[in-house]
Motif scaffolding. Structure first.
Motif, PDB file in Angstrom:
ATOM      1  N   ILE A   1       0.846  -1.205   0.000  1.00 27.07           N
ATOM      2  CA  ILE A   1       0.000   0.000   0.000  1.00 27.07           C
ATOM      3  C   ILE A   1       0.878   1.251   0.000  1.00 27.07           C
TER       4      ILE A   1
ATOM      5  N   THR B   1       0.367   5.056   0.519  1.00 28.23           N
ATOM      6  CA  THR B   1      -0.651   6.032   0.911  1.00 28.23           C
ATOM      7  C   THR B   1      -0.418   7.363   0.211  1.00 28.23           C
TER       8      THR B   1
ATOM      9  N   PRO C   1      -7.326  -0.722  -1.348  1.00 28.51           N
ATOM     10  CA  PRO C   1      -7.694  -0.181  -0.040  1.00 28.51           C
ATOM     11  C   PRO C   1      -7.996   1.318  -0.099  1.00 28.51           C
TER      12      PRO C   1
ATOM     13  N   GLN D   1      -8.571   4.836   2.304  1.00 28.82           N
ATOM     14  CA  GLN D   1      -7.922   5.343   3.508  1.00 28.82           C
ATOM     15  C   GLN D   1      -8.944   6.043   4.402  1.00 28.82           C
TER      16      GLN D   1
ATOM     17  N   THR E   1      -6.035   4.373   9.011  1.00 32.32           N
ATOM     18  CA  THR E   1      -6.196   2.960   8.651  1.00 32.32           C
ATOM     19  C   THR E   1      -6.567   2.804   7.177  1.00 32.32           C
ATOM     20  N   SER E   2      -6.297   1.607   6.660  1.00 30.95           N
ATOM     21  CA  SER E   2      -6.740   1.295   5.296  1.00 30.95           C
ATOM     22  C   SER E   2      -7.919   0.334   5.411  1.00 30.95           C
TER      23      SER E   2
ATOM     24  N   GLU F   1      -9.905  -3.947   8.072  1.00 28.16           N
ATOM     25  CA  GLU F   1      -9.230  -2.694   8.401  1.00 28.16           C
ATOM     26  C   GLU F   1      -7.810  -2.993   8.878  1.00 28.16           C
TER      27      GLU F   1
ATOM     28  N   LEU G   1      -2.259   1.871   8.557  1.00 25.83           N
ATOM     29  CA  LEU G   1      -1.504   2.268   7.365  1.00 25.83           C
ATOM     30  C   LEU G   1      -0.021   1.999   7.588  1.00 25.83           C
TER      31      LEU G   1
END
Lengths: 258, 354
Positions: free
Chosen positions: A76, A78, A207, A209, A213-214, A250, A253
């Motif tokens: 991931i 972000t 995912p 955001q 959290t993702s 969940e 991140l």
């Protein structure tokens, strides 16, 4: 009856389509509707998960398992990490975060964003370049994004799109059916209409955001013929509740790569 | 006397040669100097459909036009191409006569001393290109920040129209309205006039972008399709067409600013236009609103029964025309199955009503 009309009628019957000129307004009895409602709980507040795209994959969770598991294994990146790596200013990162934006297109760039203590340096540079080019400060502000470097402008959005299109292509190749998608409104509601009855997976594919959290939803749903979804919507959330039909997975991140 | 006819014939032949022989030769020369006579091409009309006119757009149109500042506040294509764009192939048509028809493509008067041109694009002319616009992609990127007032303390299933309005002011939504704002001019009547004499007012419809500024503010350069890439948005239409004055609407009586004192129709667009976010192209786009978007208020027990009431009227009189939402051209048809489903009863055709 002339031959072409006859063929049209036969084709319509075979494909289960209505030949009504106002198709789309008239829900075909052979198709169904799926009404999504996505609610997320952040701290004590619960709100609609607005402006997020949900995809409808043909088949069951089991049939899509390997593909969905594959998407969850992907690293991931972000928004904050992407822009930090590019060397974007803190002001720009905050500006994007405030609007939950994937690109600079998502909010109007106001006078405060280019002038004063909360101005964004990248926007100020673009405004100055635009003013020289267009000969008007107002046009330069309205057209500001044309002078923001490409990566800063929408690089994050585009990189996600490349990933998404790859996954969609894979699903469509596997299933032989089109993947459709809709975006939630401000209340987190979205409709899939004209659906052939059967099993589907509602998914974010990548995912999303929420704060730190993702979240990913992969929910199996069954669409029935003639269902107009006038009853309770299919509720997705990141918190357990008796009305919630599908919970998000969940995860915290990941930290940004140095 | 016997020879006389021969003499006369000879005389006629010689006279004919002397009279017409030479001019005939001259005539042949003139013919060879002229361009070959072709089919009746009307050079006063320009079409992009002509094969020779389908070169790269910027081979004729300069983006932006050199003196765009004289006409607009933003860089745009504001004028016709220069003479050079036409003369390279149409020299013969340019110098054909004192008033060459080809000049009428751009110029209001055909005169060497008058260079006034029609506005660009000529509003009197038909449109030759259609526009491709992926709604889904644009909705992804223009999605806007949600105001804090939408935060709620718990789960609640309420209609969008009742949310976000802390006071009685109608809420303002800024997503689709970036391009679709309140129409300011009255809609143009369709050919044959308004059905039933029902004239929708300006707030019935939303406007749609009609100029390049709505696109160029992001797509001027570097973000494809850029201004130079005309084909990124425009494709040649199968045949020239006129812009529609008013969009077609099934429920003509719906008003975007309506919904009683609280203006309940003023909602986020996707609350009712539920299929828009999945539309990938403007072509074939149907901003369709399912009946379920209306019946939340208009056909609910304890509130109103606008759909059920008219369906009952059809039960009593098969020729009843539904008028609450529709004009008679639609209202006299069989109600679709979805309307009966909303009223929780099986669909029925008018012809089957006894």
């Amino acid at each position: 009856m002339n031959r072409r009309l006859m063929l049209l009628v036969v084709a319509s019957l075979l494909t289960g389509l209505s030949i009504s000129p106002i198709r789309g307004l008239t829900q075909d009895a052979k198709t169904g509707v799926l009404r999504l409602r996505v609610r997320v709980k952040i701290g004590e507040a619960t709100k609609g998960f607005a402006r997020k795209r949900f995809f409808l994959l043909p088949g069951t969770l089991e049939q899509n398992r390997s593909l969905l598991e594959g998407t969850q294994q992907r690293p991931i990146v972000t928004r904050d990490c992407y822009y930090t790596k590019l060397g974007a200013s803190k002001a720009l990162i905050d500006w994007l975060k405030q609007g939950d934006c994937e690109s600079v297109y998502c909010r109007e760039i106001s006078n405060e964003d280019v002038d004063g203590p909360s101005s964004v340096p990248e926007f100020v540079n673009a405004l100055n370049a635009g003013e020289k080019e267009y000969g008007s400060r107002e046009t330069a502000r309205k057209w500001l994004t044309t002078n923001v470097p490409e990566n800063l402008r929408d690089g994050f959005y585009k990189s996600r799109q490349v990933e998404l299109q790859g996954i969609i292509k894979q699903v469509e190749t596997n299933s032989g059916s089109k993947v459709i998608s809709v975006m939630t409104d401000r209340n987190g509601t979205a409709y899939f209409t004209d659906l052939v009855p059967g099993n589907y997976v509602v998914s974010t594919l990548l995912p999303a955001q929420i704060e730190s959290t993702s979240v990913v939803w992969n929910c199996e749903v069954q669409v029935k013929a003639g269902d107009l979804a006038t009853e309770k919507p299919y509720l997705l959330s990141n918190r357990k509740d008796r009305n919630v039909k599908c919970m998000a997975v969940e995860k915290p991140l990941p930290a940004c790569e140095k | 006397m016997k020879c006389r006819p021969f003499t006369v014939a000879l005389l006629i032949g010689v006279t004919a040669l002397s009279l017409f022989g030479q001019p005939t030769v001259i005539g042949q020369r003139r013919q060879s100097a002229r361009p070959p006579v072709r089919s009746e091409v009307d050079y006063s009309k320009f079409s992009h459909a002509t094969k020779k006119h389908q070169a790269a757009c910027n081979s004729c149109h300069k983006v932006p036009t050199e003196d765009w500042q004289k006409v607009k506040t933003y860089p745009d294509i504001t004028d016709y191409p220069d003479h050079a764009a036409c003369v390279s192939c149409h020299r013969a048509q340019f110098f054909r006569s004192a008033r060459p028809p080809i000049c009428a493509v751009c110029h209001t008067k055909i005169s060497p001393r008058d260079d006034v041109r029609f506005p660009f694009r000529n509003p009197a002319g038909q449109l030759q290109f259609s526009t491709v616009f992926p709604h889904d992609k644009h909705q992804d990127v223009i999605a806007r920040r949600q105001p804090q007032s939408t935060l709620e303390a718990g789960f609640a299933f309420r209609r969008a129209v009742f949310l976000g309005s802390i006071d009685d002011k109608p809420p303002v939504y800024n997503n689709c309205s970036i391009c679709h704002s309140q129409q300011v001019t009255a809609p143009t009547a369709p050919t044959g006039g308004w059905i039933d004499g029902f004239v929708p007012d300006t707030s019935s419809f939303k406007s749609a972008p009609s100029a390049h500024d709505s696109c160029f503010n992001c797509h001027w350069k570097s973000q494809q399709p850029v201004a130079m890439n005309c084909a990124g948005c425009h494709t040649l239409a199968p045949k020239p067409y006129s812009a529609k004055g008013s969009p077609l609407r099934i429920s003509l009586k719906f008003n975007h600013e309506g919904g009683g004192q609280k203006k309940n129709h003023v909602a986020e667009c996707t609350t009712c236009h539920i299929n828009i976010t999945k539309a990938a192209s403007l072509r074939g786009l149907k901003p369709d609103v399912p009946i379920t978007s209306c019946t939340e208020c208009h056909n609910k027990e304890g509130l109103r029964q606008d759909v059920s009431r008219e369906l009952l009227a059809i039960d009593k009189n098969a020729t009843f025309v539904c008028v609450y939402c529709h004009t008679s051209n639609v209202g006299k048809q069989d109600p679709p199955a979805s309307h009966y489903l909303i009223a929780e009863r099986p669909p029925i055709k008018r012809k089957d009503i006894k």
